[in-house]
Every structure is written in structure tokens, then in C-alpha cells.
Design a protein around this motif. Structure first.
Motif, PDB file in Angstrom:
ATOM      1  N   ASP A 150       0.815  -1.221   0.000  1.00 37.19           N
ATOM      2  CA  ASP A 150       0.000   0.000   0.000  1.00 37.19           C
ATOM      3  C   ASP A 150       0.846   1.268   0.000  1.00 37.19           C
ATOM      4  OD1 ASP A 150      -2.258   1.720   0.273  1.00 37.19           O
ATOM      5  OD2 ASP A 150      -1.825   1.834   2.423  1.00 37.19           O
ATOM      6  N   PRO A 151       0.661   2.152  -0.994  1.00 39.97           N
ATOM      7  CA  PRO A 151       1.457   3.378  -1.019  1.00 39.97           C
ATOM      8  C   PRO A 151       1.063   4.384   0.056  1.00 39.97           C
ATOM      9  CG  PRO A 151      -0.179   3.392  -2.780  1.00 39.97           C
ATOM     10  CD  PRO A 151      -0.238   2.035  -2.158  1.00 39.97           C
ATOM     11  N   TYR A 152      -0.178   4.327   0.537  1.00 37.92           N
ATOM     12  CA  TYR A 152      -0.641   5.321   1.511  1.00 37.92           C
ATOM     13  C   TYR A 152      -0.142   5.045   2.923  1.00 37.92           C
ATOM     14  CZ  TYR A 152      -3.906   7.288  -1.950  1.00 37.92           C
ATOM     15  OH  TYR A 152      -4.450   7.892  -3.058  1.00 37.92           O
ATOM     16  N   THR A 153       0.048   3.765   3.261  1.00 32.42           N
ATOM     17  CA  THR A 153       0.451   3.428   4.623  1.00 32.42           C
ATOM     18  C   THR A 153       1.788   2.698   4.686  1.00 32.42           C
ATOM     19  OG1 THR A 153      -0.727   1.311   4.542  1.00 32.42           O
ATOM     20  CG2 THR A 153      -1.963   3.244   5.346  1.00 32.42           C
ATOM     21  N   ALA A 154       2.365   2.340   3.537  1.00 32.10           N
ATOM     22  CA  ALA A 154       3.625   1.590   3.472  1.00 32.10           C
ATOM     23  C   ALA A 154       3.526   0.262   4.220  1.00 32.10           C
ATOM     24  CB  ALA A 154       4.782   2.422   4.026  1.00 32.10           C
ATOM     25  N   THR A 155       2.355  -0.378   4.113  1.00 31.24           N
ATOM     26  CA  THR A 155       2.154  -1.688   4.730  1.00 31.24           C
ATOM     27  C   THR A 155       1.718  -2.680   3.664  1.00 31.24           C
ATOM     28  OG1 THR A 155      -0.169  -1.192   5.246  1.00 31.24           O
ATOM     29  CG2 THR A 155       1.471  -0.679   6.947  1.00 31.24           C
ATOM     30  N   LEU A 156       1.894  -3.964   3.971  1.00 29.83           N
ATOM     31  CA  LEU A 156       1.409  -5.026   3.091  1.00 29.83           C
ATOM     32  C   LEU A 156       0.009  -5.425   3.536  1.00 29.83           C
ATOM     33  CD1 LEU A 156       4.575  -7.310   2.750  1.00 29.83           C
ATOM     34  CD2 LEU A 156       3.689  -5.644   1.102  1.00 29.83           C
ATOM     35  N   ILE A 157      -0.910  -5.477   2.579  1.00 30.96           N
ATOM     36  CA  ILE A 157      -2.301  -5.795   2.894  1.00 30.96           C
ATOM     37  C   ILE A 157      -2.730  -6.991   2.059  1.00 30.96           C
ATOM     38  CG2 ILE A 157      -4.678  -4.953   2.906  1.00 30.96           C
ATOM     39  CD1 ILE A 157      -3.555  -2.114   3.070  1.00 30.96           C
ATOM     40  N   ASN A 158      -3.284  -7.996   2.703  1.00 34.19           N
ATOM     41  CA  ASN A 158      -3.811  -9.160   1.997  1.00 34.19           C
ATOM     42  C   ASN A 158      -5.217  -8.846   1.499  1.00 34.19           C
ATOM     43  OD1 ASN A 158      -1.624 -11.019   2.345  1.00 34.19           O
ATOM     44  ND2 ASN A 158      -2.213 -11.228   4.497  1.00 34.19           N
ATOM     45  N   PHE A 159      -5.407  -8.979   0.198  1.00 33.68           N
ATOM     46  CA  PHE A 159      -6.733  -8.763  -0.384  1.00 33.68           C
ATOM     47  C   PHE A 159      -7.403 -10.112  -0.590  1.00 33.68           C
ATOM     48  CE2 PHE A 159      -9.344  -8.855  -4.258  1.00 33.68           C
ATOM     49  CZ  PHE A 159     -10.345  -7.965  -3.893  1.00 33.68           C
ATOM     50  N   LEU A 160      -8.650 -10.217  -0.149  1.00 26.40           N
ATOM     51  CA  LEU A 160      -9.453 -11.413  -0.368  1.00 26.40           C
ATOM     52  C   LEU A 160     -10.844 -10.963  -0.779  1.00 26.40           C
ATOM     53  CD1 LEU A 160      -9.738 -14.514  -0.212  1.00 26.40           C
ATOM     54  CD2 LEU A 160     -10.462 -14.227   2.178  1.00 26.40           C
ATOM     55  N   ARG A 161     -11.231 -11.337  -1.967  1.00 23.29           N
ATOM     56  CA  ARG A 161     -12.537 -10.911  -2.468  1.00 23.29           C
ATOM     57  C   ARG A 161     -13.639 -11.556  -1.647  1.00 23.29           C
ATOM     58  NH1 ARG A 161     -14.450  -8.812  -7.298  1.00 23.29           N
ATOM     59  NH2 ARG A 161     -16.601  -9.340  -7.795  1.00 23.29           N
ATOM     60  N   GLY A 162     -14.583 -10.748  -1.186  1.00 27.88           N
ATOM     61  CA  GLY A 162     -15.702 -11.246  -0.405  1.00 27.88           C
ATOM     62  C   GLY A 162     -16.498 -10.104   0.182  1.00 27.88           C
ATOM     63  N   ASN A 163     -17.711 -10.400   0.620  1.00 26.86           N
ATOM     64  CA  ASN A 163     -18.608  -9.353   1.122  1.00 26.86           C
ATOM     65  C   ASN A 163     -18.029  -8.611   2.313  1.00 26.86           C
ATOM     66  OD1 ASN A 163     -20.549 -10.054  -0.796  1.00 26.86           O
ATOM     67  ND2 ASN A 163     -21.427 -11.628   0.530  1.00 26.86           N
ATOM     68  N   SER A 164     -17.313  -9.307   3.163  1.00 27.68           N
ATOM     69  CA  SER A 164     -16.790  -8.680   4.372  1.00 27.68           C
ATOM     70  C   SER A 164     -15.298  -8.404   4.309  1.00 27.68           C
ATOM     71  CB  SER A 164     -17.089  -9.569   5.587  1.00 27.68           C
ATOM     72  OG  SER A 164     -16.466 -10.836   5.432  1.00 27.68           O
ATOM     73  N   THR A 165     -14.656  -8.771   3.185  1.00 26.48           N
ATOM     74  CA  THR A 165     -13.200  -8.633   3.114  1.00 26.48           C
ATOM     75  C   THR A 165     -12.719  -7.710   1.991  1.00 26.48           C
ATOM     76  OG1 THR A 165     -13.107 -10.654   1.766  1.00 26.48           O
ATOM     77  CG2 THR A 165     -12.799 -10.891   4.153  1.00 26.48           C
ATOM     78  N   SER A 166     -13.506  -7.532   0.940  1.00 26.22           N
ATOM     79  CA  SER A 166     -13.053  -6.742  -0.214  1.00 26.22           C
ATOM     80  C   SER A 166     -12.696  -5.310   0.171  1.00 26.22           C
ATOM     81  CB  SER A 166     -14.127  -6.716  -1.307  1.00 26.22           C
ATOM     82  OG  SER A 166     -14.230  -7.958  -1.953  1.00 26.22           O
ATOM     83  N   SER A 167     -13.368  -4.769   1.171  1.00 26.64           N
ATOM     84  CA  SER A 167     -13.178  -3.362   1.517  1.00 26.64           C
ATOM     85  C   SER A 167     -11.804  -3.079   2.132  1.00 26.64           C
ATOM     86  CB  SER A 167     -14.263  -2.903   2.484  1.00 26.64           C
ATOM     87  OG  SER A 167     -14.226  -3.670   3.683  1.00 26.64           O
ATOM     88  N   ALA A 168     -11.037  -4.122   2.445  1.00 27.97           N
ATOM     89  CA  ALA A 168      -9.692  -3.892   2.981  1.00 27.97           C
ATOM     90  C   ALA A 168      -8.814  -3.198   1.956  1.00 27.97           C
ATOM     91  CB  ALA A 168      -9.062  -5.212   3.412  1.00 27.97           C
ATOM     92  N   VAL A 169      -9.062  -3.470   0.686  1.00 25.41           N
ATOM     93  CA  VAL A 169      -8.359  -2.804  -0.414  1.00 25.41           C
ATOM     94  C   VAL A 169      -9.412  -2.127  -1.284  1.00 25.41           C
ATOM     95  CG1 VAL A 169      -6.968  -3.106  -2.499  1.00 25.41           C
ATOM     96  CG2 VAL A 169      -6.414  -4.395  -0.427  1.00 25.41           C
ATOM     97  N   GLN A 170      -9.274  -0.818  -1.449  1.00 27.39           N
ATOM     98  CA  GLN A 170     -10.227  -0.057  -2.244  1.00 27.39           C
ATOM     99  C   GLN A 170      -9.501   0.672  -3.375  1.00 27.39           C
ATOM    100  OE1 GLN A 170     -12.672   2.411   0.310  1.00 27.39           O
ATOM    101  NE2 GLN A 170     -12.943   0.771   1.808  1.00 27.39           N
ATOM    102  N   ILE A 171     -10.248   1.019  -4.410  1.00 28.58           N
ATOM    103  CA  ILE A 171      -9.673   1.763  -5.532  1.00 28.58           C
ATOM    104  C   ILE A 171      -9.963   3.242  -5.309  1.00 28.58           C
ATOM    105  CG2 ILE A 171      -9.544   2.001  -8.017  1.00 28.58           C
ATOM    106  CD1 ILE A 171      -8.753  -0.765  -6.916  1.00 28.58           C
ATOM    107  N   ASP A 172      -8.905   4.003  -5.119  1.00 27.75           N
ATOM    108  CA  ASP A 172      -9.047   5.431  -4.848  1.00 27.75           C
ATOM    109  C   ASP A 172      -8.934   6.248  -6.127  1.00 27.75           C
ATOM    110  OD1 ASP A 172      -9.184   7.890  -3.487  1.00 27.75           O
ATOM    111  OD2 ASP A 172      -6.993   8.012  -3.386  1.00 27.75           O
ATOM    112  N   HIS A 173      -9.856   7.202  -6.305  1.00 30.24           N
ATOM    113  CA  HIS A 173      -9.676   8.236  -7.310  1.00 30.24           C
ATOM    114  C   HIS A 173      -8.729   9.269  -6.700  1.00 30.24           C
ATOM    115  CE1 HIS A 173     -13.463   6.558  -9.035  1.00 30.24           C
ATOM    116  NE2 HIS A 173     -12.849   6.878 -10.174  1.00 30.24           N
ATOM    117  N   VAL A 174      -7.512   9.329  -7.197  1.00 28.68           N
ATOM    118  CA  VAL A 174      -6.501  10.208  -6.618  1.00 28.68           C
ATOM    119  C   VAL A 174      -7.017  11.641  -6.583  1.00 28.68           C
ATOM    120  CG1 VAL A 174      -4.129  11.033  -6.829  1.00 28.68           C
ATOM    121  CG2 VAL A 174      -4.679   8.658  -7.381  1.00 28.68           C
ATOM    122  N   VAL A 175      -7.596  12.099  -7.689  1.00 31.14           N
ATOM    123  CA  VAL A 175      -8.390  13.328  -7.668  1.00 31.14           C
ATOM    124  C   VAL A 175      -9.838  12.875  -7.521  1.00 31.14           C
ATOM    125  CG1 VAL A 175      -9.213  15.303  -8.993  1.00 31.14           C
ATOM    126  CG2 VAL A 175      -6.793  14.679  -9.065  1.00 31.14           C
ATOM    127  N   ALA A 176     -10.395  13.078  -6.342  1.00 30.32           N
ATOM    128  CA  ALA A 176     -11.753  12.616  -6.072  1.00 30.32           C
ATOM    129  C   ALA A 176     -12.725  13.215  -7.084  1.00 30.32           C
ATOM    130  CB  ALA A 176     -12.163  13.003  -4.653  1.00 30.32           C
TER     131      ALA A 176
END
Length: 337
Positions: A150-176
Motif C-alpha cells: 500500500d502506497p498510503y500506509t507503506a504496509t502489506l495488505i492481503n486482499f481477499l474478495r468477499g462481502n466482508s473482506t473486499s473493503s480492505a483494499v479499495q480503488i481510490d480516485h486520486v483526484v476525487a
């Protein structure tokens, strides 16, 4: 001298034959004497500047006709250069009212603008994650799992697709998109706004909580916790705003200039949406998903995603009856995926 006449040829015809043969011999002899044709080397042309080279490469050719005015975002590369220099070219204005803004103003969420058969969200996940596991039968489109540096926190995040897990990794619009709407996007065409919302230059897979904290903030109100990424983050925002003709507020300009003051050689890049792809993007995807078997009624309300699925209404897209942001864990405009 005895002349041999080819068999089956009249004497007058033989004369013609001999004449033609002599002419051919004379031509061959002349060519051999002259030697191969040479052309004196031209004087070397002065080296073209990189700006001129970029302009030449961006110029439309017969094989790549120029798009209609207003139909596409600026050509990729128009925002390339040192970030501080590009920032100096961006107008400084006040924030316009948010009146009229909605996510739908930028087209359906995650349209397949590059026509590769995969939606933009999965394109970005495949680009930014490592150790990917892809869902079989989806043409290597749908990402089931992976690891995000992750570039925002400099941490490694495990992504797992699922209803309760997908939100751990989100797609950000750099310019909202909301920020873009208040700083010039209202004047863009529908195709340009759709391109902006799906441009890889403006998209990053990031830590979900950080993305939620950022919301629609600009550089004056939010910066990544990872300070080592702030120069690249600000340069990316400048790239997007320059490519799409957006402006910055005075506070935003000053915050960007302050960050780049510590890394003055940071460079920008241009839009990554090709003119041809953007010009062909309709208001809705070319192959829209089939309608749910049991569409939700106008006053539909679902307590949770399980209820929406039981009613046959999932997935719910922003703007459809029954959609609520609380059910859209990764805030990508599609709930109960």
C-alpha cells in the motif's frame, strides 16, 4: 557474315529481334559503366527537443485520425514535465458549488473503457497487486486474492474478495470525482468525465480505511500518512488536473508547492486513456450486465445484502432502488457484489 534466323521467324522479324538484342546489350553496358547510383549524404539535422519529439509523436496521422473536438481528454503526455512547472500552469480559482454532482455524472462505475473485456476496478487490482489469484472462467479478469504494497500506509495488505473482506483494499480516485466536479469537470463532456473516472493515472489500489478517511479531500485537507509517498501523490494529482483542464484552489496550490519544495525534481505524466478508447466510450457499457431476474420495486429497501440477494436484486448499483452506501463496503458504486 551469315545471319542465323531463329526458327519459325521471318527475315524481317529477325531484323527486329537482332535490333532489340543490341539495344539490350547497350543498356546493360551503360549501366555497368555507370556503377551503382549514389546520393551524397544530407547534412545532419539538429537534434529535436524532447518537447518537439513528444508533439510530433502525438500529432494525428492518416492511420490515426484526429478525434472530434471535445470528444476526448487531452492527448496523453500533455501533462508531462516537472511537477512544479506543471503546477504553475494550472489555474488557481475558488471551489465551485457541488450543485448537480452525483457519481452518475462520471458514467457507470468501473466501465470497460479500454475494451479489454475487464472492468476498470479489476484492471487496477491486477496492476497494483502481486501474488494474484484470478477467478476461473472470467478471462483472467476477476481478482480473487492478492497482496498490496500500500502506497498510503507503506504496509502489506492481503486482499481477499468477499462481502466482508473486499473493503480492505479499495480503488481510490486520486483526484476525487466530487473534487473534480467542483474544479472544472462540470464543463467536461460526458465522455471526458467517464475517461477521468476510469483513467489508470487517476486510480490506485490502496488501504480501505485510508481511502475512507480521505473521502473527497484535496491536497490541502488530506495527504497519505506515508510521508515518503507524498511527492508522488501530489505529482499524480497535478498530472490528472493538468490532463483534464481542472483547476486548484489557492490552499491546494500552496500545499502542493510546499510538498514539492522538498522534491523539486519529481515529474508528472499525461493521461493514460488513449484518445481512440475515450472517443468510443458510450454513456453506458457496450455489454451491460443482464437485468436482475426480479428487479427491485421503486420503494425497495433491503436490510442487508443477504436480503437483497434473497429478493434477486443483487448486485445493486448506485442510483438503483435499494442501493445504500452502507451496503457498498468498498464504495465502488456496486453493493452486494
Amino acid at each position: 557474315m551469315h545471319t542465323v534466323t531463329p526458327r519459325g521467324t521471318t527475315r524481317s522479324g529477325a531484323v527486329d529481334w537482332i535490333t532489340a538484342g543490341l539495344a539490350g546489350l547497350l543498356l546493360i553496358s551503360a549501366t555497368a559503366c555507370a556503377g551503382p547510383e549514389t546520393t551524397p549524404p544530407a547534412a545532419p539535422a539538429p537534434a529535436a527537443s524532447s518537447a518537439a519529439s513528444n508533439a510530433a509523436s502525438a500529432a494525428p496521422t492518416a492511420e490515426s485520425p484526429a478525434p472530434a473536438p471535445g470528444a476526448v481528454p487531452p492527448d496523453p503526455g500533455t501533462a508531462a514535465g516537472k511537477a512544479l512547472d506543471v503546477l504553475a500552469t494550472i489555474p488557481v480559482k475558488g471551489r465551485a458549488p457541488k450543485t448537480g454532482y452525483s457519481r452518475e455524472q462520471f458514467g457507470q462505475a468501473w466501465a470497460d473503457v479500454d475494451r479489454n473485456g475487464c472492468d476498470t476496478r479489476n484492471d487496477v487490482l491486477r496492476r497494483d497487486l502481486t501474488a494474484l489469484a484470478l477467478k476461473p472462467g472470467t478471462g483472467d479478469c476477476v481478482v480473487l486474492s492478492g497482496i498490496l504494497n500500500d502506497p498510503y500506509t507503506a504496509t502489506l495488505i492481503n486482499f481477499l474478495r468477499g462481502n466482508s473482506t473486499s473493503s480492505a483494499v479499495q480503488i481510490d480516485h486520486v483526484v476525487a470525482l466530487s473534487d473534480a466536479w467542483q474544479k472544472g469537470a462540470q464543463q467536461l463532456t460526458a465522455a471526458q468525465r467517464l475517461a477521468l473516472a476510469n483513467d489508470p493515472l487517476n486510480l490506485l489500489a490502496v488501504d480501505g480505511p485510508s481511502n475512507q478517511q480521505k473521502s473527497d479531500g484535496d491536497a490541502a485537507t488530506w495527504l497519505p500518512p506515508n510521508k515518503s509517498y507524498r511527492c508522488d501523490y501530489v505529482a499524480r494529482q497535478i498530472s490528472v488536473k493538468s490532463s483534464y483542464g481542472l483547476w486548484v484552489t489557492q490552499a491546494e496550490h500552496d500545499a502542493m508547492a510546499r510538498i514539492l519544495g522538498g522534491c523539486p525534481d519529481t515529474t508528472t505524466s499525461g493521461s493514460q486513456v488513449t484518445p481512440a478508447a475515450a472517443a468510443q466510450v458510450p454513456a453506458a457499457p457496450a455489454d451491460p450486465a443482464p437485468a436482475p431476474a426480479a428487479p427491485a420495486p421503486a420503494a425497495a429497501y433491503y436490510a442487508n445484502c443477504a436480503a437483497a440477494r434473497a429478493a434477486g436484486a443483487a448486485p445493486l448499483r448506485a442510483g438503483q432502488p435499494g442501493y445504500r452506501e452502507q451496503m457498498d463496503g468498498d464504495r465502488d458504486g456496486v453493493a452486494c457484489e
